[in-house]
Structures are given as structure tokens and as C-alpha cells.
Design an enzyme around this catalytic site. Structure first.
Site, PDB file in Angstrom:
ATOM      1  N   HIS A 126       7.138   5.763   2.405  1.00 51.88           N
ATOM      2  CA  HIS A 126       6.985   5.803   0.939  1.00 51.88           C
ATOM      3  C   HIS A 126       6.605   7.200   0.435  1.00 51.88           C
ATOM      4  O   HIS A 126       6.708   7.462  -0.764  1.00 51.88           O
ATOM      5  CB  HIS A 126       5.912   4.806   0.480  1.00 51.88           C
ATOM      6  CG  HIS A 126       6.275   3.380   0.714  1.00 51.88           C
ATOM      7  ND1 HIS A 126       7.444   2.826   0.229  1.00 51.88           N
ATOM      8  CD2 HIS A 126       5.641   2.387   1.389  1.00 51.88           C
ATOM      9  CE1 HIS A 126       7.508   1.553   0.602  1.00 51.88           C
ATOM     10  NE2 HIS A 126       6.433   1.259   1.315  1.00 51.88           N
ATOM     11  N   ASP A 163      12.040  -1.694   7.676  1.00 55.10           N
ATOM     12  CA  ASP A 163      10.783  -2.132   7.055  1.00 55.10           C
ATOM     13  C   ASP A 163      11.137  -2.983   5.826  1.00 55.10           C
ATOM     14  O   ASP A 163      12.138  -2.737   5.164  1.00 55.10           O
ATOM     15  CB  ASP A 163       9.975  -0.893   6.634  1.00 55.10           C
ATOM     16  CG  ASP A 163       8.584  -1.238   6.124  1.00 55.10           C
ATOM     17  OD1 ASP A 163       7.624  -1.071   6.905  1.00 55.10           O
ATOM     18  OD2 ASP A 163       8.455  -1.666   4.953  1.00 55.10           O
TER      19      ASP A 163
HETATM   20 ZN   LIG Z   1       6.548  -2.007   4.556  1.00 52.82          ZN
END
Ligand SMILES: [Zn+2]
Length: 350
Positions: A126, A163
Site C-alpha cells: 500500500h 493479497d
Molecule cells: Zn492485505
């Protein structure tokens, strides 16, 4: 000569203290404890070096690196509602990125057939060039991919991100380049909110940012079919010189942060597909740990991934062989056929 697979870790991962937070040190402890019981699955254990400032600057702005360093040396604190730092977090983050870089060095030095796994906290996908978010400080897989391109002379790197959250940082960092093909499978809607099918990259990068969003409840059938029937055919056409997996395990059925239903076996099947892709293309394959918050499921699935990567391709994985093409994979094939003709028609090479 059979090369030993490599497992990269560093004790600093335990010094990134997050308090009552799903991303905590027990994740790494559980992985290493189960690996210890399994004699490290035959992997050579490697202590990860810290990334240098110059290495981090392959991706991150000086201001971002300074902010993380300053926050940690002030004793830590909250960077945003999700992202927490402690005094040890800067060192942990340096080794997390350094581990991913060392993984890539060893993969490239080992060549075809070389596999490895880099398991650190905090995770990375992220983090953008200039911003920490979603538990992530530095974007470990992006730093490693950029290192492979700029320092090791590779021209094409595939990053497969399984993910359950969209790897918005990785996507943004490689948005306008075709030197990294990012294929991301993620639950949508879910944090961070990006990762729609129309987000395809721009300029030279147009078409090299492939999003495969899935609804809540998606399980092995969907995830494994998306890898087998969409990601692998696209990867074949792209011909990467290195395959990296942003290996998060929060799509697991037991995970508390998302609503997907992938089983241990499903992760094993995805690992078998990337291993076989590596053999087919004669390129190395490595995983960089991202999320995964059901600690026992995380440890089991990481260990199964590592065992599968290290095994020689034999008969196709049982789940892979039995699976029909998922409706979402068919839809993605149709959607992507113009950009990636290799996926057209659902045709798979034997
Ligand atoms: Zn994640």
C-alpha cells in the site's frame, strides 16, 4: 545443480510494535515456528540486510524516508488511522525492503529454477512513493522490482499480487511503465478502494496494470482460475525475466480483515502455478510477504507456498487440474483480449 531455495528474514521484524493491531509480531513468529518444525522446508535461511537510503530512493521520495525515520526516532505514533510506528519500526522497515532486495539478488544470481521467500513486517504494497498507508511504510516489492531493473539490468518484471487488498502503492509506482507488469487479484469493494478493471496504467504502462477484482465470498475456484486462466497466459505473452509475488494471505477463509474464502490448498495451487510458470519461462520466482492476519492460517499457507515452490513440477496440482474456468476469469479474458490476445477465447496451452 539444484540450488537451495532461500528464506529471508530479520529479527527487526519483531521490533515493529503496533499494540492491539492485526499486523503484529506474532504473525512472523508463527511462520518461523512452523517453519522450524518443518526444518525450514529445506530452505537456506538468510539474515536480511538493511536497505540503503539509495536503494529506498529507487522508489521513495527523500521526504517520505525522512518522515518515517523521524517518527520512529521520536518513539513512534500513529501515521494514519491504520498505520502505527514504534521506535523499532524504521529498522524493521529497512530490513523488510532490504530482504526483498536480497531475495531478488539471489534469485537473479541463481537463475532459472531459483525460488525464495522474504518474510518481514511491516508489509509494503500500500505504500506509495511519498506516503505510508494500510500498515505499510516502504513498498518492499516495488523497491526490489526497481532494483532488479536498475541495478541488475533486467528489462521486464512480473509482480503478481494475490493479497486480498489492492496493491495501490505498487500500482501507482509502476503506473506509467511497461517494465513492470502488475497483476492484482483483490476483493472489491474493500480497502483501499482502488483496483477497478478500468485502471490499466498510462503511457507506456497502459495495459501493464491488470486488475482482477473479486466479490466477497470468492474462494479457491475463483482465485486459482484467475491465476491459471488470466494471469499465466498474460505472463507468458509478457515474458518476464523475474516473477515476484506480493504474497498476502488475507484472502484466506479464516482471515478476520476480509471476506474471501481461499483455503490453504488454494494458496498451494496458486504457488504451483507460479512455480510452473517460472520453469516454463526459465526464470526465477520469489515471494514477498504482504498481509495475512489469521495467524495459524498464515503460517500454514506460507509454509505450503514454500514447500510448493521448492518442489519440482510433476503432475499438475490436483486442484489446478480439476478446476473449471471460473465465470470471473472468462469475463476477464473477454475484457482483456484486446490488450492481451493471449487470454482470448479461454484457450489454455497444455
Ligand atoms: Zn492485505
Amino acid at each position: 545443480m539444484v540450488r537451495e531455495p532461500v528464506f529471508l528474514s530479520h529479527g527487526a521484524s519483531r521490533e515493529h510494535e503496533t499494540g492491539a493491531h492485526p499486523e503484529h509480531a506474532a504473525r512472523i513468529e508463527a511462520i518461523e515456528s512452523l517453519l522450524g518444525e518443518r526444518h525450514w522446508c529445506g530452505y537456506q535461511t538468510v539474515t536480511s540486510p538493511a536497505a540503503s537510503r539509495a536503494e529506498l530512493e529507487l522508489v521513495h521520495t527523500p521526504a517520505h524516508i525522512d518522515r518515517i525515520a523521524a517518527a520512529a526516532s521520536a518513539g513512534g505514533g500513529q501515521l494514519d488511522p491504520d498505520t502505527v510506528l514504534s521506535a523499532g519500526s524504521f529498522q524493521a522497515a529497512l530490513h523488510a525492503s532490504g530482504g526483498a532486495i536480497e531475495l531478488v539478488r539471489r534469485l537473479v544470481a541463481g537463475g532459472p529454477g531459483q525460488v525464495g521467500f522474504s518474510a518481514h513486517r511491516p508489509p509494503g504494497h500500500h505504500a506509495t512513493a511519498n506516503r505510508a498507508m494500510g500498515f505499510c511504510l516502504f513498498n518492499n516489492v516495488a523497491v526490489a522490482a526497481r532494483y532488479a531493473l536498475e541495478k541488475l539490468g533486467l528489462r521486464r518484471v512480473l509482480v503478481l499480487d494475490w493479497d486480498v487488498h489492492h496493491g495501490n502503492g505498487t500500482s501507482e509506482i509502476f503506473w506509467d511503465t511497461d517494465a513492470v507488469l502488475l497483476i492484482s487479484i483483490h476483493q472489491m469493494p474493500l480497502y483501499p478502494g482502488s483496483g477497478a478493471t478500468y485502471e490499466l496504467g498510462s503511457g507506456r504502462g497502459y495495459g501493464y496494470n491488470v486488475n482482477l477484482p473479486v466479490p466477497a465470498g470468492a474462494g479457491d475456484d475463483t482465485f486459482v482460475s484467475l491465476v491459471r486462466d488470466v494471469a499465466v497466459p498474460i505472463a507468458r505473452a509478457y515474458r518476464p525475466e523475474l516473477v515476484l509475488v506480493s504474497a498476502g494471505y488475507d484472502a484466506h477463509a479464516e482471515d478476520p480483515l476480509a471476506d474471501c474464502r481461499v483455503s490453504d490448498t488454494g494458496f498451494g495451487a496458486m504457488a504451483a502455478l507460479v512455480r510452473d510458470l517460472g520453469h516454463e519461462l526459465a526464470v526465477p520466482v520469489g515471494c514477498v510477504l504482504e498481509g495475512g492476519y489469521a495467524v495459524d492460517a498464515l503460517a500454514r499457507s506460507v509454509v505450503l507456498t514454500m514447500e510448493t515452490l521448492a518442489a519440482q513440477p510433476a503432475a499438475p496440482d490436483a486442484l489446478v487440474a480439476a478446476l473449471a474456468v471460473d465465470p470471473l476469469a472468462l469475463e476477464a479474458q473477454e475484457r482483456l483480449a484486446e490488450l492481451w490476445p493471449a487470454v482470448a477465447g479461454g484457450v489454455r496451452e497444455p
